[in-house]
Design an enzyme around this catalytic site. Sequence first.
Site: not given
Length: 280
Positions: A51, A62
């Site tokens: 990824e 995040d």
Amino acid sequence: MTDTRIDRRMSKLKQEGRPALVTYLMAGDPDYENSLAIMRGLPKAGSDIIELGMPFSDPMADGPAIQAAGLRALKAGQTLATTLAMAADFRQQDDETPIVLMGYYNPIYIYGVDRFLADAKASGIDGLIVVDLPPEMDEELCIPALKAGINFIRLATPTTDDKRLPKVLENTSGFVYYVSMTGITGSALTDTSKVGAAVARIKGHTDLPVCVGFGVKTAEQARAIGASADGVVVGTAIVNAVANVIGPDGRLTANPAEAVATLVEGLSQGVRRSRLAPAQ
């Protein structure tokens, strides 16, 4: 949709009887050359799917570690165009390992969806995870991506109930990414015993592989999650391995590619042990 590298890799691992190790790195962290070196070292260290994070200035989902990595990458000049270039550079040496771009819709929208999909396909991108595009907006990117032969991977969470799940899975392909806790990335790991039940619930709605992430930091955690999941996703631990070799003055104190490879080798061993019967 034709078979993608992701489909082929997951099918191969299923035949081998083990889950995938999915590794996340932030493209361009700490800079382009070191980031590419980290990426190139991942398959040899035991990563099955990569990824590649697309740095973005407002990464709402995040945690602090991945936010900091994104800011380091942006400061070093990383853009969506150079992230695609990094994938293309990687492809010159490796045409087998699947690459999934992960991030937010804004940079793609600015780049232009049609142009982005054409360039992503040409760069060897196999899948997309775009965390801020709900299924209700599938016409924006998901449907065009599928038509371009790129998997669109959707997140499911502990709060995605059985009523919502079919909608989430409707146009998902490649695999389902089960976020094993609510909150931001890099939080403490969830109770691994609950992961098996969650994976089983999702599998009641789809034949797609289910990969589980958020909070996996050790080989033991990877082994525990891999016992019930089709894949184990590791991100924050890898990003931290990079951050740990950056001194207070911003200079590298050690080789980030080596630091990440050492970590991933350990995680890979954990994943590979996950389906073995425990020692008596």
